[in-house]
Each structure stands twice: as structure tokens, then as C-alpha cells.
Design an enzyme around this catalytic site. Structure first.
Site, mmCIF file in Angstrom:
data_model
loop_
_atom_site.group_PDB
_atom_site.id
_atom_site.type_symbol
_atom_site.label_atom_id
_atom_site.label_comp_id
_atom_site.label_asym_id
_atom_site.label_seq_id
_atom_site.Cartn_x
_atom_site.Cartn_y
_atom_site.Cartn_z
ATOM 1 N N GLN A 197 3.466 -7.069 -0.518
ATOM 2 C CA GLN A 197 3.079 -5.692 -0.827
ATOM 3 C C GLN A 197 4.341 -4.838 -0.884
ATOM 4 O OE1 GLN A 197 -0.726 -5.070 -1.148
ATOM 5 N NE2 GLN A 197 0.008 -7.123 -1.668
ATOM 6 N N ALA A 238 -7.451 0.803 2.357
ATOM 7 C CA ALA A 238 -6.795 -0.355 1.740
ATOM 8 C C ALA A 238 -5.653 0.069 0.813
ATOM 9 C CB ALA A 238 -7.825 -1.182 0.984
ATOM 10 N N HIS A 239 -4.971 -0.930 0.260
ATOM 11 C CA HIS A 239 -3.773 -0.662 -0.534
ATOM 12 C C HIS A 239 -4.091 0.099 -1.821
ATOM 13 C CE1 HIS A 239 -4.058 -4.966 -2.477
ATOM 14 N NE2 HIS A 239 -5.142 -4.258 -2.688
ATOM 15 N N ASN A 240 -3.168 1.022 -2.135
ATOM 16 C CA ASN A 240 -3.211 1.816 -3.366
ATOM 17 C C ASN A 240 -4.355 2.827 -3.424
ATOM 18 O OD1 ASN A 240 -2.080 -1.156 -4.504
ATOM 19 N ND2 ASN A 240 -0.901 0.650 -5.062
#
Length: 343
Positions: A197, A238-240
Site C-alpha cells: 500500500q 478502508a484504503h482510499n
């Protein structure tokens, strides 16, 4: 709590005092438990009938309830907002740290503003930038090249990963982790391959984050939390994910990757938001909402079955499972009726 005169309360709240401005209060209390020396407030009109019995030194009320008060009244535009401002003024909660503890481990190139405090056993890695009046509690970890803006405060055992940035006036409660890896994997014929990531987390100004919340770093671009956002305890971001200005999210909510939440949204506790969807500005979702697709219009949204007795719930669940069968039977009946009409 810090003691204040009624005159000081009037200044803090911008209200108009009807009573003795020299009297002193030292505690904020619920209206039904307030005693002499306390300040209380009426925010729900249905409790106005109890004002005549209230023993508080002063009650913060709207103008229409002033004459119902047994004693001193502080007339304000919004009693609940006034309550919040008074509690802030009287708050004596200790800081997470008062100075730089000898046991703190601080890299030699860390840039620190004025009046920084760092608690025992905290670790501050190379390249970190700390603004003025930053407070870092005991046992915190601040990773390489992270940035904390002016007046930002971390309670004990907060983890800030490398290159994460927090703006000014942020507050992060204990146990929260910001910038850990997002959930990114590729499947190669049954074998899971981890995707590093490479993004980070960017948090704006005046953001509050509760205890034990996790905010993942982006896969390629950053996870973004805009100004004035409030996140409660035990959230998973979560991511983004992008969360817009002024949005609030109570505890237990899960937001899957790459979802964009607009400005001034209110997401009810224990809600689950699917990934790669968009939530419009001003959307409110009631508790335990299951959001599977984008919401394009401002408004109030709900999902799920409200609480019932177990017996009622079992009947409801049985009917839900039979919906497909019932739909087929209904279509068959409609077809028969159409045939009769044609004949």
C-alpha cells in the site's frame, strides 16, 4: 471542574442573564439532579414542566421558558450548544502529557514547534514534523516523515504510521491506528499476493477520532479525511476512502475501500458501506444501515428490520424467505385474470 461566575457563563454562551451575576457554579449537572452550585440546561421542551422544581443555581433556556425557571435563568439561542461551550470552559481533564518524558525516544532530526509535550515511552521516528502545542501521550508511535499540525493531541498508545499527516486542532483517542496497510491482494491461481500500500492518510483540521478506530493507508493514492469530521470508536475506514467536510460517524461503522462520502453526512452506528460507491452531500443513514449502492440525493435512508420479539421476528424471516415464491404465485394469478378479461 473549573468554577465560573454567572457573568462569565453569559459571556461564554453569548446569552442574557436574568439573576445574580456574581453567583458561582462549579459543576454541570442534569436538570433532575442539579443542586445549588450547579449549572444545567433545558434542550427538550417536554421537560419544561420540571423547571419550577429545579434546584440548580442557573438554568440555560430559550426565551420562551425563562419565566418557568424557579431561580436564575440564562437565556440562550440553543441550550444544548450553550451546554457544550460551558463544559469546554469548565473542563479540567488532564493532558496526555505535560512535558517531554526522559524515556521518550525521539529521532535527532525531528522538527518540533513550541510547547510540545511527549509522554513516557513514546517513539518519534526520523523526519517527523510536530507543530506548536502538539501533545503526544505515553506509548504513542509516530512513524517516519509523519506530520502533526498545531494543537493536535494524541492520547496514549496511538499509532501513526509513516508519512501520515494530521492537520491542526485534531484529537485522537487511545488505541487508534492510522496508516496501516489497506486490504489489497491479488489472486494468482489460488495464491494470494500482497499488494504493498503505497499511498498514505491525509487528515484535515479539527478532526476528532475515537478510541480503537483504524484508518488504512491508500493503495496508490491517499485515504482522505476532510476538515471537521468526527469519527467515533471502533470504526474501520478502508484504503482510499474519502470522507467529506463535517461528516459524523458513530461507533462500529465499516466503510469499504474507495468509497466517497460527501459533506455533512451522518452515518448511523454499526452501518456498513460497500466499496467503490459514492454518498451525496447531506445524506443521513440510520443505525445498522447496509449501503450496497451509491446514494445520489440528500435525505434520510434506512435499512434492516427493527427489533421485534423473537416469535414475531421468526414469522417475519419466514415470510421474507417466501417472497420469491409469493411473487411467482402472484404473477400466475395476474396472468389468469388477464386471460379471463380477454375471453
Amino acid at each position: 471542574m473549573k468554577k465560573l461566575t454567572l457573568a462569565e457563563l453569559a459571556t461564554i454562551t453569548g446569552g442574557e442573564l436574568f439573576g445574580d451575576e456574581s453567583l458561582v457554579v462549579g459543576r454541570v449537572a442534569p436538570m433532575d439532579k442539579a443542586q445549588e452550585g450547579d449549572v444545567t440546561f433545558l434542550s427538550n421542551p417536554k421537560y419544561a414542566k420540571h423547571l419550577s422544581e429545579c434546584k440548580a443555581t442557573v438554568v440555560m433556556v430559550k426565551a420562551e421558558h425563562k419565566d418557568q425557571c424557579a431561580g436564575n435563568a440564562l437565556v440562550v439561542a440553543d441550550p444544548y450548544v450553550a451546554f457544550a461551550r460551558v463544559v469546554q470552559a469548565m473542563d479540567t481533564t488532564p493532558k496526555p502529557a505535560e512535558d517531554i518524558a526522559p524515556s521518550a525516544v525521539i529521532a535527532s532530526d525531528v522538527k518540533m514547534g513550541e510547547n510540545v509535550a511527549i509522554g513516557a515511552n513514546a517513539v518519534i521516528e526520523t523526519g517527523v514534523e510536530l507543530g506548536d502545542n502538539v501533545v503526544i501521550g505515553a506509548g504513542c508511535f509516530i512513524g517516519k516523515n509523519a506530520k502533526l499540525g498545531n494543537n493536535t493531541k494524541l492520547w496514549a498508545n496511538v499509532t501513526i504510521y509513516h508519512e501520515v499527516s494530521l492537520g491542526d486542532d485534531c484529537l485522537v483517542q487511545s488505541g487508534t491506528v492510522i496508516g496501516s496497510d489497506g486490504f489489497g491482494y491479488a489472486n494468482d491461481r489460488g495464491e494470494w499476493i500482497k499488494i504493498p500500500q503505497l499511498g498514505s492518510v491525509r487528515i484535515g483540521n479539527r478532526v476528532e477520532i475515537g478510541a480503537c478506530t483504524t484508518i488504512d493507508r491508500g493503495a496508490l493514492e491517499d485515504t482522505i479525511i476532510e476538515d471537521n469530521v468526527i469519527l467515533d470508536n471502533q470504526l474501520q475506514i478502508a484504503h482510499n476512502v474519502q470522507i467529506g467536510y463535517g461528516t459524523v460517524m458513530p461507533g462500529g461503522t465499516i466503510v469499504a475501500g474507495s468509497t466517497k462520502i460527501g459533506k455533512y453526512c451522518q452515518i448511523g452506528g454499526a452501518s456498513v458501506l460497500n466499496g467503490h460507491i459514492t454518498i451525496a452531500d447531506g445524506v443521513a443513514i440510520t443505525g445498522m444501515g447496509m449501503v450496497m449502492r451509491s446514494i445520489e440525493e440528500k435525505g434520510l435512508y434506512s435499512s434492516g428490520i427493527p427489533l421485534q420479539t423473537n416469535r414475531e421476528w421468526r414469522k417475519t424471516a419466514t415470510r421474507v424467505h417466501r417472497i420469491d415464491e409469493m411473487n411467482k404465485r402472484l404473477k400466475a394469478v395476474e396472468k389468469q385474470l388477464e386471460q379471463k378479461e380477454e375471453s
